[in-house]
Design an enzyme around this catalytic site. Structure first.
Site, short mmCIF file in Angstrom:
data_model
loop_
_atom_site.label_atom_id
_atom_site.label_comp_id
_atom_site.label_asym_id
_atom_site.label_seq_id
_atom_site.Cartn_x
_atom_site.Cartn_y
_atom_site.Cartn_z
N HIS A 33 0.82 -1.22 0.00
CA HIS A 33 0.00 0.00 0.00
C HIS A 33 0.84 1.26 0.00
O HIS A 33 0.33 2.35 -0.29
CB HIS A 33 -0.92 0.03 1.23
CG HIS A 33 -1.91 -1.09 1.27
ND1 HIS A 33 -2.84 -1.31 0.28
CD2 HIS A 33 -2.08 -2.08 2.18
CE1 HIS A 33 -3.56 -2.39 0.58
NE2 HIS A 33 -3.13 -2.87 1.72
N TYR A 53 -4.08 -12.09 8.93
CA TYR A 53 -4.28 -11.67 10.32
C TYR A 53 -4.94 -12.73 11.18
O TYR A 53 -5.09 -12.53 12.38
CB TYR A 53 -5.07 -10.35 10.32
CG TYR A 53 -4.38 -9.34 9.44
CD1 TYR A 53 -4.82 -9.08 8.14
CD2 TYR A 53 -3.20 -8.72 9.86
CE1 TYR A 53 -4.14 -8.21 7.30
CE2 TYR A 53 -2.51 -7.85 9.03
CZ TYR A 53 -2.98 -7.60 7.76
OH TYR A 53 -2.29 -6.76 6.92
N ASP A 64 -2.95 -10.92 -2.00
CA ASP A 64 -3.47 -10.34 -0.76
C ASP A 64 -4.91 -9.89 -1.03
O ASP A 64 -5.27 -9.57 -2.16
CB ASP A 64 -2.60 -9.12 -0.40
CG ASP A 64 -2.96 -8.51 0.95
OD1 ASP A 64 -2.21 -8.68 1.90
OD2 ASP A 64 -4.04 -7.86 1.02
#
Ligand SMILES: CC(O)(O)CCCCCNCCCN
Ligand SMILES: [Zn+2]
Length: 578
Positions: free
Chosen positions: A120, A290, A157
């Site tokens: 990002h 996560y 991702d």
């Protein structure tokens, strides 16, 4: 006391420790070489980022808490702490060490388990837990230091790596592919330019591919369909020198961010499908992920495939859901003008829409009600790691190449039939060896098939039809051949889930070596790598060898042995010795 915006609390140190511990526990770490990490230099960071941004980040270790909070406010969903500049330099440095090891041939492929992530972050901005853009710097570094001409970045991702898109959108030498949770711009980072119509700019038009997930709950079939019908045909046409994977595992089941349903073992196949590109030179770099359980499992699945171990197919694969079909259709239409390997999109959608109709209504929204922690899924199935991956039946006096097993029936075969059956039964089905290849006349192979019954007939039908119906165009129609393999054979094969792959090469089929290498490599994603290649060639007898696969030809008993000199996914060079 340390502050942290609530959005960042999922990006915890345990992400790396559970991943590494799982690699150690499963014995995978012991089969890898570990590469030392280092801090990136300013020059390397400046390959992507601006001086003013780097200078600003350099000051963060000395900032007061107030200054640090003020500095952080200017960016979205990212936290700065006094040590993050050091960590971010290590993440870039680790990535570049991996690129060095792969580009110099010290290793074939590898994975960099890093924090903070990178995809990002932008030229002059941090974003989404990312400080420096590890993968973008890795791509520029490979091109500058090793002269890599074309770099493919695959971002699996679940978030859109807008930082990578901005960096290369006008660059035709870097093909950026990303799928990401989008929900018609309602999901972070909520960007209009994350949609499928962002195809790149100016010279880079066609080299940016966005596949938006407009629903959650995507499954293994959806991921594979996008690989078969969007990424792989373009990736083969792009023909990269290096593959970088923005390996975020928040696209796996149980992740609080992704809310997808794809199981960790899907990454074994996504990795395998990329390993046939760029001569196997693949660098995976951790981005997100996560849920500590699915993250660790996904990392292990990825590494085990990088090590060359075959993987069972994920359970009950089918066609993509309707929402994905629409996305595939849109992105293929947006890119139709840039890439030649394009089945008429209508044909694809017609076939698959039929499939989708059967699937509609089962979009698993229900799982959204449960909290991510409550979601459970089966452990990935145990994967065989054959002591020897390849067996050969060789006549006396011919040395058995390294990493291969000699079959006992090596005396010059009286009948090809008996050899093939023997080879087949003794080695492949016993599971002690993953792949066998013997060249026989196609007639014999039909007998072999009958002899081996249902186990392989489906796959033989699929394989033979492809080789025969496509072969007449010969090697010149590589694009057409690859398109049929990627868009037809593989999807069918993955859905049929055969017990063995029998690959038949018609004499004089004209399908050139590199295509065969690709075909054999790709088809090893099926049947846990159990491959029997039946090949009859004219002229001198050749044995085509690569650590992953042996192609052996028998003709009037005078044997020559050839040995390929480079890695398993590269074009074998023939060294002929009597
Ligand atoms: C590497 C990565 O792509 O996984 C980073 C994702 C950042 C997500 C920011 N928003 C979080 C909102 C919390 N519900
Ligand atoms: Zn992510």
């Amino acid at each position: 006391s340390r502050f942290c915006s609530p959005a960042c609390k999922i990006e915890v140190p345990e992400r790396l420790t559970v991943s590494h511990e799982a690699l150690v526990r499963t014995g995978l770490a012991a089969r890898c070489v570990s590469i030392a990490v280092r801090e990136a230099t300013d020059e390397e960071i400046l390959l992507v980022h601006s001086e003013e941004y780097l200078e600003a980040v350099k000051k963060t270790p000395y900032m007061t808490l107030e200054d640090l909070m003020a500095f952080t406010q200017q960016y979205g969903d990212v936290y700065f702490h006094p040590n993050i500049y050091h960590c971010a330099k290590l993440a870039v440095g680790a990535t570049l060490q991996l690129v060095d090891s792969v580009m110099t041939g010290r290793v074939r492929n590898g994975i960099a388990l890093v924090r903070p992530p990178g995809h990002h972050s932008q030229k002059s901005a941090a974003s989404g837990f990312c400080i420096f853009n590890n993968v973008a710097i890795g791509a520029r570094y490979a091109m500058q230091k090793y002269g890599a001409k074309r770099v493919l970045i695959v971002d699996w991702d679940v978030h859109h790596g807008q930082g990578v898109q901005y960096c290369f959108e006008d660059d035709p030498n870097v093909l950026y592919f990303s799928w990401h949770r989008y929900e018609h711009q309602n999901f972070w980072p909520n960007l209009r330019e994350s949609d499928y119509d962002s195809v790149g700019k100016e010279k880079g038009a066609g080299f940016n591919i966005n596949v938006p997930w407009n629903k959650v709950g995507m499954e293994n079939s959806d991921y594979l369909a996008v690989f078969f019908h969007v990424l792989l045909p373009v990736a083969y046409e792009f023909c990269p020198d290096l593959v970088l994977v923005s390996a975020g595992f928040d696209s796996a089941i149980g992740d609080p961010e992704g809310k997808m349903c794809a199981t960790p073992d899907i990454f074994a196949h996504l990795t395998h499908l990329l390993m046939n590109l760029a001569g196997g030179k693949l660098c995976a770099v951790l981005e997100g992920g996560y849920n500590l359980t699915s993250l660790a499992q996904s990392v292990c699945q990825t590494v085990q495939t990088l090590l060359g171990d075959p993987a069972p197919l994920p359970a009950d694969l089918g066609g993509p859901c309707e929402s994905v079909l629409k996305s595939i259709h849109c992105v293929r239409s947006a890119h139709k003008q840039y890439w030649s390997s394009d089945l008429p999109a209508s044909e694809l959608s017609a076939k698959s829409l039929k499939v989708a109709e059967q699937k509609t209504g089962n979009e698993p929204e229900a799982q959204e009600q449960r909290s991510p922690e409550e979601i459970v899924w089966p452990e990935p199935p145990k994967r065989l790691c054959p002591p020897v991956r390849t067996a050969v039946a060789l006549p006396e006096g011919v040395a058995c190449p390294d990493a291969c097993k000699r079959c006992s029936s090596a005396e010059a075969p009286s009948s090809l039939y008996s050899l093939s059956l023997h080879v087949l039964c003794e080695c492949v089905c016993a599971g002690s060896v993953c792949r066998i290849t013997v060249s026989l006349y196609i007639l014999v192979c039909v007998i072999v098939c009958r002899a081996v019954h249902v186990l392989i007939c489906v796959c033989v039908c699929v394989c033979v039809c492809v080789c025969v119906c496509l072969a007449p165009q010969g090697c010149s129609d590589v694009a057409g051949f690859m398109q049929a393999v990627l868009g037809l054979l593989l999807p069918l094969g993955y859905e049929y889930n055969p017990g063995l792959v029998l690959l038949v090469r018609m004499p004089g089929s004209g399908v050139c070596e590199s295509v065969w290498q690709q075909l054999a490599g790709l088809l090893q994603g099926l049947a846990q790598g159990h491959t029997l290649v039946l090949m009859q060639v004219r002229g001198p007898v050749w044995v085509k060898y690569s650590p992953v696969n042996w192609w052996m030809c028998i003709q009037d008993q005078n044997w020559q042995l050839c040995k390929c000199t480079n890695s398993c996914y590269q074009q074998a060079e023939y060294i002929r010795y009597s």
